[in-house]
Design a protein around this motif. Structure first.
Motif, PDB file in Angstrom:
ATOM      1  N   LYS A 189     -10.334   4.342   5.129  1.00  0.00           N
ATOM      2  CA  LYS A 189     -10.788   3.516   3.263  1.00  0.00           C
ATOM      3  C   LYS A 189      -9.628   2.918   3.377  1.00  0.00           C
ATOM      4  O   LYS A 189     -10.307   1.892   2.089  1.00  0.00           O
ATOM      5  CB  LYS A 189     -11.457   5.039   2.191  1.00  0.00           C
ATOM      6  CG  LYS A 189     -11.935   4.633   1.593  1.00  0.00           C
ATOM      7  CD  LYS A 189     -11.816   5.699  -0.134  1.00  0.00           C
ATOM      8  CE  LYS A 189     -12.670   6.723   0.822  1.00  0.00           C
ATOM      9  NZ  LYS A 189     -13.034   7.837  -0.644  1.00  0.00           N
ATOM     10  N   LEU A 190      -8.141   2.836   2.993  1.00  0.00           N
ATOM     11  CA  LEU A 190      -7.304   2.536   3.002  1.00  0.00           C
ATOM     12  C   LEU A 190      -7.352   1.290   3.411  1.00  0.00           C
ATOM     13  O   LEU A 190      -7.051   0.256   3.082  1.00  0.00           O
ATOM     14  CB  LEU A 190      -6.068   3.426   3.344  1.00  0.00           C
ATOM     15  CG  LEU A 190      -6.155   4.015   1.659  1.00  0.00           C
ATOM     16  CD1 LEU A 190      -4.412   5.066   2.101  1.00  0.00           C
ATOM     17  CD2 LEU A 190      -5.438   3.451   0.637  1.00  0.00           C
ATOM     18  N   CYS A 191      -7.595   0.252   4.782  1.00  0.00           N
ATOM     19  CA  CYS A 191      -7.316  -0.244   5.318  1.00  0.00           C
ATOM     20  C   CYS A 191      -8.636  -1.091   4.555  1.00  0.00           C
ATOM     21  O   CYS A 191      -7.989  -2.370   3.938  1.00  0.00           O
ATOM     22  CB  CYS A 191      -7.723   0.104   6.457  1.00  0.00           C
ATOM     23  SG  CYS A 191      -6.262   1.120   7.782  1.00  0.00           S
ATOM     24  N   ARG A 192      -9.341   0.218   4.311  1.00  0.00           N
ATOM     25  CA  ARG A 192     -10.587  -0.971   3.515  1.00  0.00           C
ATOM     26  C   ARG A 192     -10.270  -1.977   2.176  1.00  0.00           C
ATOM     27  O   ARG A 192     -10.429  -2.707   1.727  1.00  0.00           O
ATOM     28  CB  ARG A 192     -12.342  -0.602   3.634  1.00  0.00           C
ATOM     29  CG  ARG A 192     -12.429  -0.548   5.177  1.00  0.00           C
ATOM     30  CD  ARG A 192     -14.212  -0.115   5.296  1.00  0.00           C
ATOM     31  NE  ARG A 192     -14.468   0.560   6.623  1.00  0.00           N
ATOM     32  CZ  ARG A 192     -15.188  -0.178   7.113  1.00  0.00           C
ATOM     33  NH1 ARG A 192     -15.085  -1.607   7.215  1.00  0.00           N
ATOM     34  NH2 ARG A 192     -15.287   0.174   8.322  1.00  0.00           N
ATOM     35  N   ILE A 193      -9.804  -1.077   1.467  1.00  0.00           N
ATOM     36  CA  ILE A 193      -9.039  -1.304   0.047  1.00  0.00           C
ATOM     37  C   ILE A 193      -8.422  -2.487   0.241  1.00  0.00           C
ATOM     38  O   ILE A 193      -8.104  -3.048  -0.503  1.00  0.00           O
ATOM     39  CB  ILE A 193      -8.818  -0.194  -0.707  1.00  0.00           C
ATOM     40  CG1 ILE A 193      -9.540   1.266  -1.062  1.00  0.00           C
ATOM     41  CG2 ILE A 193      -8.349  -0.380  -1.859  1.00  0.00           C
ATOM     42  CD1 ILE A 193      -9.623   2.158  -1.337  1.00  0.00           C
ATOM     43  N   LEU A 194      -7.094  -2.278   0.799  1.00  0.00           N
ATOM     44  CA  LEU A 194      -5.648  -3.009   0.684  1.00  0.00           C
ATOM     45  C   LEU A 194      -6.271  -4.040   2.191  1.00  0.00           C
ATOM     46  O   LEU A 194      -4.951  -4.416   1.751  1.00  0.00           O
ATOM     47  CB  LEU A 194      -4.394  -2.505   1.358  1.00  0.00           C
ATOM     48  CG  LEU A 194      -4.159  -0.905   0.525  1.00  0.00           C
ATOM     49  CD1 LEU A 194      -2.787  -0.149   1.194  1.00  0.00           C
ATOM     50  CD2 LEU A 194      -3.843  -1.432  -0.900  1.00  0.00           C
ATOM     51  N   LEU A 201      -5.787   2.624  -6.378  1.00  0.00           N
ATOM     52  CA  LEU A 201      -6.653   3.185  -5.891  1.00  0.00           C
ATOM     53  C   LEU A 201      -7.211   4.484  -6.401  1.00  0.00           C
ATOM     54  O   LEU A 201      -8.320   4.359  -5.607  1.00  0.00           O
ATOM     55  CB  LEU A 201      -5.627   4.090  -4.887  1.00  0.00           C
ATOM     56  CG  LEU A 201      -4.942   2.700  -4.455  1.00  0.00           C
ATOM     57  CD1 LEU A 201      -3.425   3.261  -3.538  1.00  0.00           C
ATOM     58  CD2 LEU A 201      -5.694   1.910  -2.987  1.00  0.00           C
ATOM     59  N   LEU A 202      -7.256   4.665  -6.964  1.00  0.00           N
ATOM     60  CA  LEU A 202      -7.983   6.182  -7.740  1.00  0.00           C
ATOM     61  C   LEU A 202      -9.242   5.633  -8.247  1.00  0.00           C
ATOM     62  O   LEU A 202     -10.325   6.259  -8.529  1.00  0.00           O
ATOM     63  CB  LEU A 202      -6.860   6.603  -9.446  1.00  0.00           C
ATOM     64  CG  LEU A 202      -5.463   7.536  -9.329  1.00  0.00           C
ATOM     65  CD1 LEU A 202      -5.297   7.664 -10.261  1.00  0.00           C
ATOM     66  CD2 LEU A 202      -6.613   9.022  -8.168  1.00  0.00           C
ATOM     67  N   THR A 212       2.929  -1.803   1.449  1.00  0.00           N
ATOM     68  CA  THR A 212       1.876  -3.193   1.348  1.00  0.00           C
ATOM     69  C   THR A 212       0.901  -2.765   0.062  1.00  0.00           C
ATOM     70  O   THR A 212       0.801  -3.865   0.095  1.00  0.00           O
ATOM     71  CB  THR A 212       0.872  -2.384   2.723  1.00  0.00           C
ATOM     72  OG1 THR A 212       1.604  -2.161   3.447  1.00  0.00           O
ATOM     73  CG2 THR A 212      -0.592  -3.198   2.654  1.00  0.00           C
ATOM     74  N   MET A 213       0.945  -1.737  -0.795  1.00  0.00           N
ATOM     75  CA  MET A 213       0.957  -1.578  -2.029  1.00  0.00           C
ATOM     76  C   MET A 213       1.489  -3.016  -2.741  1.00  0.00           C
ATOM     77  O   MET A 213       0.876  -3.639  -3.782  1.00  0.00           O
ATOM     78  CB  MET A 213       1.101  -0.091  -2.406  1.00  0.00           C
ATOM     79  CG  MET A 213      -0.175   0.260  -2.193  1.00  0.00           C
ATOM     80  SD  MET A 213       0.008   2.029  -2.394  1.00  0.00           S
ATOM     81  CE  MET A 213      -0.536   1.420  -4.282  1.00  0.00           C
ATOM     82  N   LYS A 214       2.812  -3.039  -2.413  1.00  0.00           N
ATOM     83  CA  LYS A 214       3.278  -4.065  -3.520  1.00  0.00           C
ATOM     84  C   LYS A 214       3.399  -5.023  -3.300  1.00  0.00           C
ATOM     85  O   LYS A 214       2.614  -6.252  -3.860  1.00  0.00           O
ATOM     86  CB  LYS A 214       4.664  -3.458  -3.153  1.00  0.00           C
ATOM     87  CG  LYS A 214       6.402  -4.439  -4.691  1.00  0.00           C
ATOM     88  CD  LYS A 214       7.835  -3.433  -3.461  1.00  0.00           C
ATOM     89  CE  LYS A 214       8.577  -4.449  -5.077  1.00  0.00           C
ATOM     90  NZ  LYS A 214       9.307  -4.413  -4.937  1.00  0.00           N
ATOM     91  N   ALA A 215       3.192  -5.470  -2.122  1.00  0.00           N
ATOM     92  CA  ALA A 215       3.256  -6.479  -1.796  1.00  0.00           C
ATOM     93  C   ALA A 215       1.622  -7.364  -2.182  1.00  0.00           C
ATOM     94  O   ALA A 215       1.411  -8.508  -2.010  1.00  0.00           O
ATOM     95  CB  ALA A 215       3.397  -6.811  -0.177  1.00  0.00           C
ATOM     96  N   LYS A 216       0.341  -6.576  -1.559  1.00  0.00           N
ATOM     97  CA  LYS A 216      -0.593  -7.238  -2.256  1.00  0.00           C
ATOM     98  C   LYS A 216      -1.130  -6.865  -3.790  1.00  0.00           C
ATOM     99  O   LYS A 216      -2.011  -6.854  -4.629  1.00  0.00           O
ATOM    100  CB  LYS A 216      -1.853  -5.543  -1.227  1.00  0.00           C
ATOM    101  CG  LYS A 216      -2.082  -6.626   0.289  1.00  0.00           C
ATOM    102  CD  LYS A 216      -2.487  -5.753   1.417  1.00  0.00           C
ATOM    103  CE  LYS A 216      -2.517  -6.255   2.210  1.00  0.00           C
ATOM    104  NZ  LYS A 216      -3.307  -7.493   2.735  1.00  0.00           N
TER     105      LYS A 216
END
Length: 94
Positions: A76-81, A50-51, A39-43
């Motif tokens: 928090k991760l869901c909101r960030i990504l 993230l830090l 997901t991080m790579k795709a976005k």
């Protein structure tokens, strides 16, 4: 079904994941954060980003070692990504 390639991967991670022993005594991980990295790579989101958004080094290390995280961290991760929990973690059957 347990694939031999994954057995090597899980044996390395066994000491650091949320462990559960199968019937043969092999420790297997029940959670896997590989969807997070995809997901991080795709976005196009980096660990550094993230830090900057409040995910600390210890938490990033937990992801790498498939350790448990809190629901607050997952939210928090869901909101960030801008994604769902299924885009971050998968639960493996034993």
């Amino acid at each position: 079904m347990f694939h031999p390639y994954n057995e090597i991967k899980w044996r390395r991670a066994a000491a650091s994941c949320a462990p559960k022993r199968d019937l043969t005594g092999v420790v297997v991980c029940m959670i896997d954060f590989s969807p997070l990295w995809a997901t991080m790579k795709a976005k196009h989101v980096t660990q550094y980003q993230l830090l900057q958004r409040g995910i600390d080094n210890k938490t990033l290390d937990s992801f790498k070692k498939n350790k448990n995280i809190t629901l607050l961290t997952l939210e928090k991760l869901c909101r960030i990504l801008d994604c769902t929990p299924n885009d971050i973690v998968q639960f493996l059957d034993d």
